[in-house]
Design a protein around this motif. Structure first.
Motif, PDB file in Angstrom:
ATOM      1  N   MET A 112       0.758  -1.146   0.018  1.00  0.00           N
ATOM      2  CA  MET A 112       0.045  -0.040   0.080  1.00  0.00           C
ATOM      3  C   MET A 112       0.953   1.148  -0.165  1.00  0.00           C
ATOM      4  SD  MET A 112      -3.069  -0.732  -0.089  1.00  0.00           S
ATOM      5  CE  MET A 112      -4.396  -1.984   0.356  1.00  0.00           C
ATOM      6  N   LEU A 113       1.854   1.213   0.856  1.00  0.00           N
ATOM      7  CA  LEU A 113       2.839   2.434   0.914  1.00  0.00           C
ATOM      8  C   LEU A 113       3.735   2.697  -0.217  1.00  0.00           C
ATOM      9  CD1 LEU A 113       4.273   1.895   4.498  1.00  0.00           C
ATOM     10  CD2 LEU A 113       2.661   3.952   3.839  1.00  0.00           C
ATOM     11  N   LEU A 114       4.129   1.467  -0.902  1.00  0.00           N
ATOM     12  CA  LEU A 114       4.714   1.652  -2.360  1.00  0.00           C
ATOM     13  C   LEU A 114       3.794   2.120  -3.306  1.00  0.00           C
ATOM     14  CD1 LEU A 114       6.493  -1.979  -2.187  1.00  0.00           C
ATOM     15  CD2 LEU A 114       7.704   0.505  -1.871  1.00  0.00           C
ATOM     16  N   SER A 115       2.522   1.775  -3.614  1.00  0.00           N
ATOM     17  CA  SER A 115       1.659   2.196  -4.549  1.00  0.00           C
ATOM     18  C   SER A 115       0.962   3.568  -4.376  1.00  0.00           C
ATOM     19  CB  SER A 115       0.392   1.113  -4.741  1.00  0.00           C
ATOM     20  OG  SER A 115      -0.284   1.038  -3.637  1.00  0.00           O
ATOM     21  N   ARG A 116       0.747   3.891  -3.122  1.00  0.00           N
ATOM     22  CA  ARG A 116       0.330   5.236  -2.540  1.00  0.00           C
ATOM     23  C   ARG A 116       1.055   5.754  -1.447  1.00  0.00           C
ATOM     24  NH1 ARG A 116      -5.356   6.163  -3.400  1.00  0.00           N
ATOM     25  NH2 ARG A 116      -6.521   4.555  -4.925  1.00  0.00           N
ATOM     26  N   PRO A 117       2.369   6.541  -1.881  1.00  0.00           N
ATOM     27  CA  PRO A 117       3.013   7.105  -0.774  1.00  0.00           C
ATOM     28  C   PRO A 117       2.371   8.253  -0.022  1.00  0.00           C
ATOM     29  CG  PRO A 117       4.324   6.654  -2.819  1.00  0.00           C
ATOM     30  CD  PRO A 117       2.950   6.457  -3.311  1.00  0.00           C
ATOM     31  N   THR A 118       1.498   8.781  -1.055  1.00  0.00           N
ATOM     32  CA  THR A 118       0.534   9.730  -0.274  1.00  0.00           C
ATOM     33  C   THR A 118      -0.401   9.426   0.782  1.00  0.00           C
ATOM     34  OG1 THR A 118      -1.209   9.769  -2.225  1.00  0.00           O
ATOM     35  CG2 THR A 118       0.683  11.251  -2.486  1.00  0.00           C
ATOM     36  N   LEU A 119      -0.625   8.002   0.961  1.00  0.00           N
ATOM     37  CA  LEU A 119      -1.322   7.340   2.004  1.00  0.00           C
ATOM     38  C   LEU A 119      -0.866   8.008   3.307  1.00  0.00           C
ATOM     39  CD1 LEU A 119      -1.973   3.598   2.487  1.00  0.00           C
ATOM     40  CD2 LEU A 119      -1.121   5.146   4.210  1.00  0.00           C
ATOM     41  N   ILE A 120       0.283   8.446   3.475  1.00  0.00           N
ATOM     42  CA  ILE A 120       0.992   8.946   4.588  1.00  0.00           C
ATOM     43  C   ILE A 120       0.395  10.176   5.056  1.00  0.00           C
ATOM     44  CG2 ILE A 120       2.825   9.695   6.206  1.00  0.00           C
ATOM     45  CD1 ILE A 120       2.887   6.540   5.668  1.00  0.00           C
ATOM     46  N   ILE A 131     -11.183   4.449   3.211  1.00  0.00           N
ATOM     47  CA  ILE A 131     -12.045   5.364   4.068  1.00  0.00           C
ATOM     48  C   ILE A 131     -11.014   6.440   4.766  1.00  0.00           C
ATOM     49  CG2 ILE A 131     -13.388   5.490   6.023  1.00  0.00           C
ATOM     50  CD1 ILE A 131     -14.868   3.016   5.235  1.00  0.00           C
ATOM     51  N   ALA A 132     -10.050   5.888   4.999  1.00  0.00           N
ATOM     52  CA  ALA A 132      -8.733   6.574   5.790  1.00  0.00           C
ATOM     53  C   ALA A 132      -8.366   7.959   5.102  1.00  0.00           C
ATOM     54  CB  ALA A 132      -7.938   5.919   6.475  1.00  0.00           C
ATOM     55  N   ILE A 133      -8.137   7.582   3.668  1.00  0.00           N
ATOM     56  CA  ILE A 133      -7.441   8.752   2.888  1.00  0.00           C
ATOM     57  C   ILE A 133      -8.320   9.742   2.214  1.00  0.00           C
ATOM     58  CG2 ILE A 133      -5.538   7.208   2.734  1.00  0.00           C
ATOM     59  CD1 ILE A 133      -6.430   6.752  -0.305  1.00  0.00           C
ATOM     60  N   LEU A 134      -9.659   9.252   2.253  1.00  0.00           N
ATOM     61  CA  LEU A 134     -10.956  10.072   1.336  1.00  0.00           C
ATOM     62  C   LEU A 134     -11.328  11.058   2.638  1.00  0.00           C
ATOM     63  CD1 LEU A 134     -13.081   7.454  -0.381  1.00  0.00           C
ATOM     64  CD2 LEU A 134     -11.768   9.225  -1.260  1.00  0.00           C
ATOM     65  N   ARG A 135     -11.622  11.977   2.059  1.00  0.00           N
ATOM     66  CA  ARG A 135     -12.320  13.318   2.750  1.00  0.00           C
ATOM     67  C   ARG A 135     -13.668  12.724   3.370  1.00  0.00           C
ATOM     68  NH1 ARG A 135     -13.640  17.859   1.023  1.00  0.00           N
ATOM     69  NH2 ARG A 135     -14.039  17.130  -1.230  1.00  0.00           N
ATOM     70  N   ILE A 136     -14.100  12.994   4.500  1.00  0.00           N
ATOM     71  CA  ILE A 136     -15.817  12.721   4.836  1.00  0.00           C
ATOM     72  C   ILE A 136     -16.620  13.226   3.909  1.00  0.00           C
ATOM     73  CG2 ILE A 136     -15.922  14.302   6.584  1.00  0.00           C
ATOM     74  CD1 ILE A 136     -16.780  11.599   8.530  1.00  0.00           C
ATOM     75  N   GLU A 137     -16.360  14.249   3.496  1.00  0.00           N
ATOM     76  CA  GLU A 137     -17.170  15.020   2.506  1.00  0.00           C
ATOM     77  C   GLU A 137     -17.243  14.258   1.389  1.00  0.00           C
ATOM     78  OE1 GLU A 137     -15.507  18.126   5.479  1.00  0.00           O
ATOM     79  OE2 GLU A 137     -14.562  16.506   4.313  1.00  0.00           O
ATOM     80  N   THR A 138     -16.347  13.771   0.925  1.00  0.00           N
ATOM     81  CA  THR A 138     -16.309  12.763  -0.382  1.00  0.00           C
ATOM     82  C   THR A 138     -17.036  11.571  -0.264  1.00  0.00           C
ATOM     83  OG1 THR A 138     -14.037  13.700  -0.975  1.00  0.00           O
ATOM     84  CG2 THR A 138     -14.916  11.842  -2.071  1.00  0.00           C
TER      85      THR A 138
END
Length: 229
Positions: free
Chosen positions: A43-51, A83-90
């Motif tokens: 997950m970290l490799l494919s989505r570094p912006t996850l952090i 769910i963690a990386i999406l804005r709650i509004e989204t």
């Protein structure tokens, strides 16, 4: 620490994030929720912006619970991370979009749990596919709940041309027909297999007519784009 080292070794861009104040707390949060370190590496490799994008509050934790997904499910990590990386509004907008088509809130969250990548689909994509599925194909929402792949299908390259071809075959009273369960199977087929099963199975003259019709149906979008240009 091991998960971070492995991830950084394969994706050095992760070094741009503060380890102690940013990376470590995020990894700990996922671990507490039941997402293993082993699952975090890809997950970290494919989505570094996850952090930097990870944000969990009571509202999001409630959303995760509402999906009804078990921590033992292979889909669990995707549900939690998306769910963690999406804005709650989204998330609320995506939920409301499904409700417009007659889904209940419980049905939508259940759908997110079974097929979490639906959360990555744009509102426009879902609207266009759902409008075609309900309006043209005349399928009930229950079919989408049982076959979420319909939401991922390319509307112009798969859904529309194959449904139109199915009607053409029906009008010509040909066999095999593409309807009922056969329609769902046909929509999941690779292009080559689909053509072999429903076009090339007929005599050459009939197959030629069907292929010409099918190709024309697929070229409608290209023609429209050419006119715009």
């Amino acid at each position: 620490m091991e998960v971070v080292v492995k991830a950084i070794t394969r994706n050095p861009s992760l070094l741009t994030y503060d380890f102690h104040n940013k990376m470590k707390p995020v990894i700990a949060t996922y671990n507490e929720l039941g997402v293993s370190r082993k699952d975090l590496i890809p997950m970290l490799l494919s989505r570094p912006t996850l952090i930097p994008r990870t944000s969990l509050n009571d509202g999001k934790l409630d959303y995760i619970r509402k999906t009804g997904i078990s921590k033992n499910s292979k889909m669990y990590k995707y549900v939690v991370i998306l769910i963690a990386i999406l804005r709650i509004e989204t998330i609320c907008e995506k939920l409301a979009n499904f409700e417009k088509f007659g889904f209940s809130e419980d049905e939508v969250f259940g759908l997110f749990g079974r097929s979490p990548l639906i959360l990555t689909l744009s509102i426009d994509k879902v609207q266009r596919n759902m409008t075609f599925i309900l309006g043209t194909m005349k399928l009930p929402t229950s079919v989408v709940l049982g076959h979420p792949f319909l939401l991922f299908c390319n509307l112009e390259a798969v859904l529309k041309p194959r449904v139109l071809l199915a009607r053409k075959i029906q009008d010509m009273a040909l066999i095999p027909q593409i309807k009922g369960p056969a329609m769902l199977r046909a929509l999941r087929m690779k292009e080559k297999r689909f053509v072999k099963a429903f076009v090339n199975c007929h005599p050459k003259d009939v197959a030629y007519e069907l292929m010409k019709f099918y190709s024309s149906a697929k070229d409608v979008k290209r023609l429209a784009e050419a006119v715009k240009d």
